[in-house]
Scaffold this motif. Structure first.
Motif, short mmCIF file in Angstrom:
data_model
loop_
_atom_site.label_atom_id
_atom_site.label_comp_id
_atom_site.label_asym_id
_atom_site.label_seq_id
_atom_site.Cartn_x
_atom_site.Cartn_y
_atom_site.Cartn_z
N LYS A 121 43.48 38.36 35.91
CA LYS A 121 43.87 39.57 35.20
C LYS A 121 44.44 39.23 33.81
CE LYS A 121 44.96 43.30 36.58
NZ LYS A 121 44.38 44.62 36.23
N LYS A 122 45.18 38.12 33.74
CA LYS A 122 45.82 37.73 32.48
C LYS A 122 44.82 37.16 31.47
CE LYS A 122 50.10 36.64 34.93
NZ LYS A 122 51.01 35.56 35.38
N PHE A 134 36.44 45.65 26.15
CA PHE A 134 35.76 46.44 27.18
C PHE A 134 36.28 45.99 28.55
CE2 PHE A 134 33.25 42.65 26.43
CZ PHE A 134 32.87 42.23 27.69
N ASP A 135 35.94 46.77 29.57
CA ASP A 135 36.39 46.45 30.94
C ASP A 135 35.50 45.34 31.51
OD1 ASP A 135 37.71 46.50 33.33
OD2 ASP A 135 36.88 48.42 34.00
N GLU A 136 35.98 44.12 31.42
CA GLU A 136 35.18 42.96 31.83
C GLU A 136 34.96 42.93 33.34
OE1 GLU A 136 36.41 39.15 29.77
OE2 GLU A 136 38.04 40.46 29.11
N SER A 137 33.83 42.34 33.75
CA SER A 137 33.60 42.07 35.16
C SER A 137 34.43 40.87 35.58
CB SER A 137 32.11 41.75 35.41
OG SER A 137 31.32 42.90 35.25
N VAL A 138 34.81 40.85 36.86
CA VAL A 138 35.44 39.67 37.43
C VAL A 138 34.37 38.99 38.29
CG1 VAL A 138 37.24 38.79 38.96
CG2 VAL A 138 37.73 40.71 37.43
N ASP A 139 33.98 37.79 37.89
CA ASP A 139 32.84 37.11 38.48
C ASP A 139 33.25 35.90 39.30
OD1 ASP A 139 31.11 38.90 37.15
OD2 ASP A 139 31.20 37.68 35.33
N GLU A 163 46.70 33.32 43.72
CA GLU A 163 47.04 32.88 42.37
C GLU A 163 45.90 33.15 41.39
OE1 GLU A 163 50.00 29.12 43.50
OE2 GLU A 163 47.83 28.82 43.31
N ALA A 164 44.68 32.87 41.83
CA ALA A 164 43.52 33.06 40.96
C ALA A 164 43.32 34.54 40.60
CB ALA A 164 42.26 32.52 41.64
N PHE A 181 40.74 46.57 37.75
CA PHE A 181 41.22 46.60 39.12
C PHE A 181 42.59 45.92 39.17
CE2 PHE A 181 37.01 46.76 41.74
CZ PHE A 181 36.55 47.78 40.95
N ASP A 182 43.43 46.31 40.14
CA ASP A 182 44.66 45.55 40.28
C ASP A 182 44.35 44.26 41.05
OD1 ASP A 182 45.02 45.96 43.13
OD2 ASP A 182 45.88 47.93 42.70
#
Length: 232
Positions: free
Chosen positions: A31-32, A38-43, A25-26, A180-181
């Protein structure tokens, strides 16, 4: 506290403040929440039940993310001439020794990873003052002191990541990009969490993973349930 922008407030409403989310779920939700131009990092922010002031509770190591971090990693290889061609062929961005020692002592630090061979550690030990606070000092525990220079350079360029718990017991790492997907983010996240669970210090008592939050660079934090992590 500074007032958040309208976009932030809109995506923050997607997150239930009274709920903890599964990993799946997270990863869908994060992604939403990516609204930046810009292409943000997923931290990931992970709070561990360890006291890093005790050497036997320091959680530090490396992990290779299945899909890489999405970041362009700048690698410096501090090696003698015999290993310099190997480092260059493997894709190191900077290769050398004495000239780079001088540059670093002069304040240069335009790099993300420093790899060195054991035979030069005596020479570069004095760089601890410059590289240590930035987490860049080569260290056998992080795999950055090695004779296998070529493969190590390739691994870090491909997304191998060095991590280290801070003095408060928190790990802050990037597990991908907003582009990323959700499946790629999930696989990266699970690979990292498995490594952390595997590295639990024997001396760490009580709850090991205290809390986990996933977020984009500019987005709100999404709490991940501990049960979802311990069941991976």
């Amino acid at each position: 506290m500074a007032k958040r922008g309208k976009k932030y407030q809109q995506v923050a409403e997607l997150i239930d403040p009274d709920m903890e989310y599964t990993i799946e779920e997270a990863c869908d939700l994060v992604k939403k929440t990516a609204t930046a131009s810009f292409d943000e990092s997923v931290d990931l922010d992970l709070r561990l039940g360890v006291d890093p002031r005790h050497a036997d509770q320091m959680v530090r190591g490396t992990v290779s993310l299945p899909h890489g971090s999405g970041k362009s990693v700048r690698v410096l290889a501090l090696v003698n001439e015999a290993k310099q061609e190997e480092a260059k062929e493997a894709g190191a961005d900077h290769v050398g020794l004495d000239e780079y020692i001088e540059k670093i002592e002069g304040g240069w630090a335009d790099i993300d990873v420093v790899i060195a061979t054991p035979d030069v550690m005596g020479k570069i030990g004095r760089l601890g003052r410059q590289l240590g606070p930035k987490g860049l000092m080569p260290n056998p525990k992080s795999g950055t002191v090695t004779m296998d220079v070529g493969d190590t350079v390739k691994e870090f360029k491909a997304g191998k990541m060095d991590f280290r718990v801070d003095k408060t017991g928190i790990l802050h790492v990037s597990v991908g990009k907003a582009s990323f997907d959700a499946n790629e983010i999930r696989e990266n996240l699970k690979a990292f969490l498995r490594m952390i669970i595997k590295m639990r210090p024997a001396s760490a008592k009580g709850i090991y993973i205290r809390s986990a939050y996933l977020s984009t660079t500019m987005g709100p934090s999404i709490p991940i349930s501990r049960s979802s992590i311990t069941s991976i």
